[in-house]
Scaffold this active site. Structure first.
Site, short mmCIF file in Angstrom:
data_model
loop_
_atom_site.label_atom_id
_atom_site.label_comp_id
_atom_site.label_asym_id
_atom_site.label_seq_id
_atom_site.Cartn_x
_atom_site.Cartn_y
_atom_site.Cartn_z
N LYS A 48 30.94 34.38 -21.17
CA LYS A 48 31.67 33.16 -21.75
C LYS A 48 31.14 32.44 -23.07
O LYS A 48 31.89 31.92 -23.82
CB LYS A 48 31.91 32.26 -20.70
CG LYS A 48 30.87 31.28 -20.33
CD LYS A 48 31.24 30.16 -19.27
CE LYS A 48 30.29 29.47 -18.78
NZ LYS A 48 30.71 28.58 -17.42
N TRP A 79 16.90 31.83 -8.19
CA TRP A 79 18.01 30.79 -8.47
C TRP A 79 18.28 31.19 -10.15
O TRP A 79 17.54 31.96 -10.64
CB TRP A 79 17.48 29.45 -8.62
CG TRP A 79 16.17 29.13 -9.30
CD1 TRP A 79 14.90 29.09 -8.80
CD2 TRP A 79 16.20 28.53 -10.57
NE1 TRP A 79 14.03 28.85 -9.74
CE2 TRP A 79 14.78 28.07 -10.67
CE3 TRP A 79 16.95 28.17 -11.85
CZ2 TRP A 79 14.25 27.78 -12.11
CZ3 TRP A 79 16.65 27.79 -12.85
CH2 TRP A 79 15.10 27.47 -12.89
N SER A 80 19.39 30.64 -10.64
CA SER A 80 19.93 31.16 -11.89
C SER A 80 20.23 32.76 -11.97
O SER A 80 19.69 33.16 -13.30
CB SER A 80 19.17 30.55 -12.96
OG SER A 80 19.55 30.61 -14.35
N GLY A 126 25.86 28.83 -7.50
CA GLY A 126 26.45 27.61 -7.66
C GLY A 126 27.92 27.89 -8.08
O GLY A 126 28.28 28.52 -8.76
N GLN A 182 28.08 16.70 -11.16
CA GLN A 182 28.81 17.36 -12.16
C GLN A 182 30.34 17.35 -11.51
O GLN A 182 31.11 17.21 -12.48
CB GLN A 182 28.46 18.76 -12.39
CG GLN A 182 27.46 18.90 -13.58
CD GLN A 182 27.28 20.39 -13.92
OE1 GLN A 182 28.04 21.45 -13.30
NE2 GLN A 182 26.69 20.56 -15.17
N TYR A 184 17.82 16.93 -6.28
CA TYR A 184 19.03 16.94 -6.96
C TYR A 184 19.84 15.68 -6.94
O TYR A 184 20.26 15.27 -5.65
CB TYR A 184 19.83 18.25 -6.47
CG TYR A 184 18.94 19.55 -6.37
CD1 TYR A 184 18.06 19.63 -7.12
CD2 TYR A 184 19.41 20.68 -5.66
CE1 TYR A 184 17.47 21.19 -7.28
CE2 TYR A 184 18.74 21.83 -5.46
CZ TYR A 184 17.82 21.82 -6.52
OH TYR A 184 17.15 23.14 -6.54
N GLU A 242 34.59 35.10 -6.54
CA GLU A 242 34.23 36.13 -7.25
C GLU A 242 32.84 36.59 -7.15
O GLU A 242 32.56 37.73 -6.97
CB GLU A 242 34.35 35.73 -8.94
CG GLU A 242 34.12 36.79 -9.80
CD GLU A 242 34.02 36.43 -11.26
OE1 GLU A 242 33.92 37.18 -12.10
OE2 GLU A 242 34.45 35.34 -11.45
#
Length: 329
Positions: free
Chosen positions: A216, A205-206, A285, A27, A54, A294
């Site tokens: 958002k 994770w996540s 991530g 990405q 990955y 943040e």
């Protein structure tokens, strides 16, 4: 930064770790990836998680270059093995001895290190005897290539069986890496109790549900341009389960609670998973350094019982709790 012990081991990890799934090697450009890693280091993160699959090994290589020059003893570097890599030959996947041993050697080379702090079975392999898998891991430990062993997305029964065999082989099996967030709580009923009994911690994770818990994404609106929900290379498929209007409406109602706690919605989400005493670290991530700056502020935050109850009330009806949904190929 807060540091927590991983399982019953002597290894301490940063409560917030940096992971490069869906970012490095795919990405974001390499200079942006390096900037994110630098931001993580500057914020006190010492724990870095990746996997050979990955970006088909590229993410490991990018992370290795980004960490080059850092004091190795001050870092905890984790990677994983299971999914297909390379050209996808018959032994290029799974938890057979050949794939494990060859994958570990290749991961070490890409990461530019002599050893891995934690080597994780990325899924449970039903086609290979567990004894073969654990023996290969034990040999890597005895060779000094791996310090500790972990698993990812194993269910309670698999964790219990793996831990029993690990004790027999004297393998330091200390962690499980599952998906976990305010919305996805499938580990709470069975996996967490089994892990606690075996002296195993969760590295989750996540924690912000692929970005949905940042607020958002809005009900009835198109996803923002450039967001994960528009990424056809993989992110869109992963996030799609959370884009239903009822989920997004409930998530929007978290904003006043985050404001009450003096946190951003992302910080609230990361802080929430860290309230679980069986969670040693939450993986974040980033595609931009400011995201790291943040989210890391969630470390050390305590959410009181009243706030936790309000979160449950707001999300009631959209929380997934079914333990059968633990990923087991």
């Amino acid at each position: 930064m807060e540091f927590r012990r991983l399982g019953r081991s002597g290894l301490k990890v940063s409560a917030i770790s940096y992971g490069n799934w869906l970012t490095h090697g795919s990405q974001v450009e390499e200079d942006a990836a390096h900037a994110c890693v630098k931001a993580a280091l500057d914020a006190g993160i010492t724990t870095f998680d990746t996997a050979d699959v990955y970006a088909n090994t590229k993410a490991e290589a990018v992370l290795g270059r980004a960490l080059k020059g850092q004091r190795r003893e001050s870092l905890e570097i984790f990677t994983k093995v299971y999914w297909p890599t390379g050209p996808g030959g018959p032994n290029d996947r799974g938890l057979g001895r050949k794939h494990i041993m060859e994958s570990a050697t290749a991961s070490l080379k890409r990461l530019g290190t002599d050893y891995l702090d934690l080597y994780q079975a990325h899924r449970y392999d039903r086609k290979v005897p567990l004894e073969e898998t654990m023996l290969a891991f034990s040999d890597l430990v005895r060779q000094g290539k791996v310090l500790y062993v972990g698993v990812s997305e194993w269910n309670a029964e698999q964790i219990t069986q793996g831990a029993a065999l690990a004790r027999e082989l004297r393998v330091p099996l200390i962690s499980n890496q599952p998906q976990y967030s305010m919305l996805w709580r499938v580990i709470e009923e069975q996996v967490v109790p089994a892990a606690e009994h075996e002296g195993i911690s969760q590295i989750v994770w996540s924690p912000i549900a692929q970005g949905v818990l940042t607020g958002k994404y809005q009900p009835g609106a198109q996803p923002p341009a450039g967001s994960r929900a528009t990424d056809e290379s993989g992110g869109k498929n992963m996030i799609s389960r959370w884009l239903a209007d009822d989920v997004l409406t409930a998530v929007r109602s978290l904003k006043p609670l985050a404001d009450e706690a003096g946190l951003s919605m992302a910080q609230l989400a990361v802080a929430w998973v860290l309230q679980n005493p069986n969670v040693a670290s939450a993986i974040i991530g980033a595609s931009r350094p400011e995201q790291v700056a943040e989210n890391v502020k969630a470390a050390g935050v305590t959410l009181d019982a009243d706030l936790l109850a309000k979160i449950d009330a707001v999300l009631d009806g959209v929380i997934e709790r079914d333990p059968a949904l633990t990923v087991t190929p």
